[in-house]
Design a protein around this motif. Sequence first.
Motif, short mmCIF file in Angstrom:
data_model
loop_
_atom_site.label_atom_id
_atom_site.label_comp_id
_atom_site.label_asym_id
_atom_site.label_seq_id
_atom_site.Cartn_x
_atom_site.Cartn_y
_atom_site.Cartn_z
N SER A 24 8.28 42.17 9.85
CA SER A 24 7.96 41.06 10.74
C SER A 24 8.16 39.72 10.02
O SER A 24 8.26 39.65 8.79
N THR A 25 8.19 38.65 10.80
CA THR A 25 8.36 37.31 10.24
C THR A 25 7.20 36.95 9.33
O THR A 25 7.40 36.36 8.25
N SER A 26 5.99 37.30 9.75
CA SER A 26 4.80 36.99 8.95
C SER A 26 4.80 37.76 7.62
O SER A 26 4.43 37.22 6.57
N SER A 29 7.41 36.26 5.37
CA SER A 29 6.89 34.98 4.86
C SER A 29 5.92 35.21 3.71
O SER A 29 5.93 34.49 2.70
#
Length: 219
Positions: A24-26, A29
Amino acid sequence: MKKIIVIMIVFFISLNVYAIDACSTSELSRLNELANNVTFKSNYNIIEDDEVEEINVIYNIEISNYSDDLKISYKTTYDDEIIEVDPKVGLDADFSPTDNVTFYIRAYTDNMCTTKLLKTVTVKLPEYNEYYYYHKDKCDNNSDFKYCKEFMDVDISDEEIEKLFDEYLKKDDIINVPEVVKNNKAIIFGCIYGVVVIGIVAVILIVLEKNKKKKKDDL
Protein backbone atom coordinates in the motif's frame (compact mmCIF):
# COMPACT_ATOMS: atom_id res chain seq x y z
CA MET A 1 -25.83 -23.93 -3.48
CA LYS A 2 -23.27 -25.04 -0.91
CA LYS A 3 -20.57 -25.00 -3.56
CA ILE A 4 -21.42 -21.43 -4.48
CA ILE A 5 -21.25 -20.35 -0.80
CA VAL A 6 -17.87 -22.07 -0.38
CA ILE A 7 -16.50 -20.41 -3.52
CA MET A 8 -17.70 -17.00 -2.31
CA ILE A 9 -16.10 -17.50 1.11
CA VAL A 10 -12.79 -18.51 -0.47
CA PHE A 11 -12.98 -15.51 -2.82
CA PHE A 12 -13.55 -13.02 0.02
CA ILE A 13 -10.81 -14.59 2.11
CA SER A 14 -8.43 -14.29 -0.86
CA LEU A 15 -9.36 -10.62 -1.28
CA ASN A 16 -8.72 -10.01 2.42
CA VAL A 17 -5.30 -11.73 2.30
CA TYR A 18 -4.37 -9.77 -0.82
CA ALA A 19 -5.35 -6.52 0.91
CA ILE A 20 -3.10 -7.38 3.86
CA ASP A 21 -0.16 -8.42 1.67
CA ALA A 22 -0.48 -5.57 -0.82
CA CYS A 23 2.22 -2.90 -0.98
CA SER A 24 0.00 0.00 0.00
CA THR A 25 0.96 3.66 -0.32
CA SER A 26 1.11 4.06 3.46
CA GLU A 27 3.34 0.99 3.83
CA LEU A 28 5.66 2.17 1.08
CA SER A 29 5.81 5.61 2.71
CA ARG A 30 6.77 3.99 6.02
CA LEU A 31 9.53 1.96 4.38
CA ASN A 32 10.90 5.00 2.53
CA GLU A 33 11.10 6.86 5.82
CA LEU A 34 13.04 3.97 7.36
CA ALA A 35 15.40 3.99 4.37
CA ASN A 36 15.96 7.74 4.67
CA ASN A 37 16.90 7.33 8.33
CA VAL A 38 19.78 5.00 7.48
CA THR A 39 23.15 6.80 7.67
CA PHE A 40 26.61 5.86 6.38
CA LYS A 41 29.76 7.25 7.97
CA SER A 42 33.24 6.57 6.62
CA ASN A 43 36.33 6.38 8.83
CA TYR A 44 39.94 5.81 7.90
CA ASN A 45 43.03 4.36 9.47
CA ILE A 46 46.58 5.23 8.38
CA ILE A 47 49.31 2.60 8.62
CA GLU A 48 52.90 3.75 8.15
CA ASP A 49 55.40 1.63 6.25
CA ASP A 50 58.72 2.82 7.69
CA GLU A 51 60.82 0.72 5.32
CA VAL A 52 59.71 2.57 2.20
CA GLU A 53 58.38 5.73 3.90
CA GLU A 54 54.87 5.27 2.58
CA ILE A 55 51.44 5.12 4.13
CA ASN A 56 48.54 2.74 3.58
CA VAL A 57 45.06 4.16 4.07
CA ILE A 58 42.22 1.80 4.94
CA TYR A 59 38.58 2.90 5.01
CA ASN A 60 35.66 1.34 6.83
CA ILE A 61 32.00 2.38 6.74
CA GLU A 62 29.64 2.43 9.71
CA ILE A 63 25.91 1.91 9.07
CA SER A 64 23.43 3.35 11.59
CA ASN A 65 19.62 3.06 12.00
CA TYR A 66 19.46 -0.33 10.29
CA SER A 67 15.81 -1.47 10.57
CA ASP A 68 14.69 -5.11 10.52
CA ASP A 69 12.29 -4.19 7.72
CA LEU A 70 15.20 -3.32 5.44
CA LYS A 71 17.84 -5.27 3.57
CA ILE A 72 21.09 -3.54 2.57
CA SER A 73 23.58 -4.70 -0.03
CA TYR A 74 26.56 -3.00 -1.67
CA LYS A 75 29.11 -3.12 -4.46
CA THR A 76 32.36 -1.25 -5.06
CA THR A 77 33.50 0.76 -8.07
CA TYR A 78 35.89 -1.93 -9.27
CA ASP A 79 33.78 -4.99 -8.46
CA ASP A 80 30.40 -5.89 -9.95
CA GLU A 81 29.60 -8.43 -7.20
CA ILE A 82 26.73 -7.28 -4.97
CA ILE A 83 27.30 -8.29 -1.34
CA GLU A 84 24.57 -8.42 1.28
CA VAL A 85 25.16 -6.80 4.68
CA ASP A 86 24.38 -8.86 7.77
CA PRO A 87 22.33 -6.55 10.03
CA LYS A 88 23.61 -8.33 13.15
CA VAL A 89 27.29 -7.94 12.23
CA GLY A 90 27.17 -4.71 10.23
CA LEU A 91 29.52 -3.89 7.39
CA ASP A 92 32.60 -5.93 8.27
CA ALA A 93 34.83 -4.92 5.35
CA ASP A 94 37.80 -2.68 4.56
CA PHE A 95 38.01 -0.45 1.49
CA SER A 96 40.79 1.34 -0.36
CA PRO A 97 40.87 5.03 -1.35
CA THR A 98 38.90 5.87 -4.53
CA ASP A 99 37.06 2.55 -4.13
CA ASN A 100 33.64 4.21 -3.86
CA VAL A 101 30.89 2.05 -2.37
CA THR A 102 27.28 2.04 -3.61
CA PHE A 103 24.61 0.82 -1.17
CA TYR A 104 21.18 -0.51 -2.17
CA ILE A 105 18.47 -0.26 0.47
CA ARG A 106 15.52 -2.59 -0.21
CA ALA A 107 12.35 -3.49 1.65
CA TYR A 108 12.45 -6.72 3.68
CA THR A 109 8.86 -7.33 4.74
CA ASP A 110 6.12 -9.98 4.75
CA ASN A 111 4.07 -8.11 2.17
CA MET A 112 4.40 -7.34 -1.53
CA CYS A 113 6.78 -4.43 -0.84
CA THR A 114 9.59 -6.87 -0.10
CA THR A 115 12.74 -6.56 -2.27
CA LYS A 116 11.51 -3.20 -3.59
CA LEU A 117 14.44 -0.79 -4.05
CA LEU A 118 13.86 2.17 -1.74
CA LYS A 119 17.09 4.13 -1.95
CA THR A 120 20.61 4.09 -3.42
CA VAL A 121 23.50 5.77 -1.60
CA THR A 122 27.10 6.12 -2.84
CA VAL A 123 29.85 6.75 -0.29
CA LYS A 124 32.93 8.30 -1.89
CA LEU A 125 36.30 7.38 -0.41
CA PRO A 126 38.84 10.04 -1.46
CA GLU A 127 42.56 9.58 -2.03
CA TYR A 128 44.64 10.63 0.98
CA ASN A 129 47.43 13.11 0.23
CA GLU A 130 50.71 11.52 1.31
CA TYR A 131 52.60 14.82 0.91
CA TYR A 132 50.24 16.47 3.40
CA TYR A 133 50.73 13.62 5.87
CA TYR A 134 54.52 14.03 5.96
CA HIS A 135 54.45 17.87 5.85
CA LYS A 136 51.57 18.77 8.17
CA ASP A 137 53.42 21.61 9.92
CA LYS A 138 54.40 23.19 6.62
CA CYS A 139 50.90 22.80 5.19
CA ASP A 140 49.14 24.15 8.29
CA ASN A 141 51.07 27.41 7.86
CA ASN A 142 50.53 27.50 4.08
CA SER A 143 47.03 26.10 3.59
CA ASP A 144 46.60 28.02 0.30
CA PHE A 145 49.32 25.98 -1.37
CA LYS A 146 47.81 23.68 -4.00
CA TYR A 147 49.24 20.43 -2.62
CA CYS A 148 48.47 21.11 1.05
CA LYS A 149 44.99 19.57 0.97
CA GLU A 150 44.54 16.50 3.16
CA PHE A 151 42.49 14.62 0.56
CA MET A 152 43.49 14.81 -3.11
CA ASP A 153 44.91 12.69 -5.90
CA VAL A 154 48.58 13.71 -6.34
CA ASP A 155 50.25 12.59 -9.56
CA ILE A 156 53.71 14.20 -9.14
CA SER A 157 56.69 13.41 -6.91
CA ASP A 158 57.54 15.11 -3.61
CA GLU A 159 60.63 16.66 -5.24
CA GLU A 160 58.44 18.38 -7.85
CA ILE A 161 56.07 19.56 -5.15
CA GLU A 162 58.96 21.04 -3.16
CA LYS A 163 60.04 23.07 -6.21
CA LEU A 164 56.51 24.35 -6.63
CA PHE A 165 56.38 25.15 -2.92
CA ASP A 166 59.58 27.25 -3.18
CA GLU A 167 58.04 29.16 -6.11
CA TYR A 168 54.88 29.64 -4.05
CA LEU A 169 56.89 31.18 -1.20
CA LYS A 170 58.76 33.51 -3.60
CA LYS A 171 55.51 34.73 -5.13
CA ASP A 172 54.13 35.30 -1.65
CA ASP A 173 57.20 37.39 -0.74
CA ILE A 174 56.83 39.48 -3.93
CA ILE A 175 53.18 40.15 -3.13
CA ASN A 176 54.09 41.32 0.38
CA VAL A 177 56.94 43.66 -0.76
CA PRO A 178 54.69 46.51 -2.03
CA GLU A 179 52.91 46.55 1.32
CA VAL A 180 56.23 46.89 3.15
CA VAL A 181 57.34 49.66 0.78
CA LYS A 182 54.02 51.38 1.24
CA ASN A 183 54.37 51.25 5.01
CA ASN A 184 57.95 52.59 4.85
CA LYS A 185 56.87 55.47 2.60
CA ALA A 186 54.13 56.36 5.06
CA ILE A 187 56.69 56.50 7.87
CA ILE A 188 59.08 58.65 5.80
CA PHE A 189 56.35 61.08 4.74
CA GLY A 190 55.15 61.26 8.32
CA CYS A 191 58.62 62.21 9.51
CA ILE A 192 59.02 64.88 6.76
CA TYR A 193 55.60 66.32 7.57
CA GLY A 194 56.54 66.49 11.24
CA VAL A 195 59.82 68.27 10.48
CA VAL A 196 58.04 70.78 8.21
CA VAL A 197 55.41 71.55 10.85
CA ILE A 198 58.06 72.00 13.53
CA GLY A 199 60.03 74.27 11.16
CA ILE A 200 57.00 76.45 10.43
CA VAL A 201 56.16 76.76 14.11
CA ALA A 202 59.77 77.69 14.87
CA VAL A 203 59.81 80.38 12.16
CA ILE A 204 56.52 81.82 13.46
CA LEU A 205 57.88 81.94 17.01
CA ILE A 206 61.09 83.64 15.85
CA VAL A 207 59.11 86.27 13.87
CA LEU A 208 56.81 86.93 16.82
CA GLU A 209 59.78 87.25 19.16
CA LYS A 210 61.49 89.73 16.79
CA ASN A 211 58.30 91.81 16.47
CA LYS A 212 57.91 91.85 20.25
CA LYS A 213 61.54 92.99 20.71
CA LYS A 214 61.17 95.67 18.02
CA LYS A 215 58.12 97.12 19.75
CA LYS A 216 60.06 97.36 23.02
CA ASP A 217 62.94 99.17 21.26
CA ASP A 218 60.49 101.67 19.67
CA LEU A 219 59.20 102.56 23.11
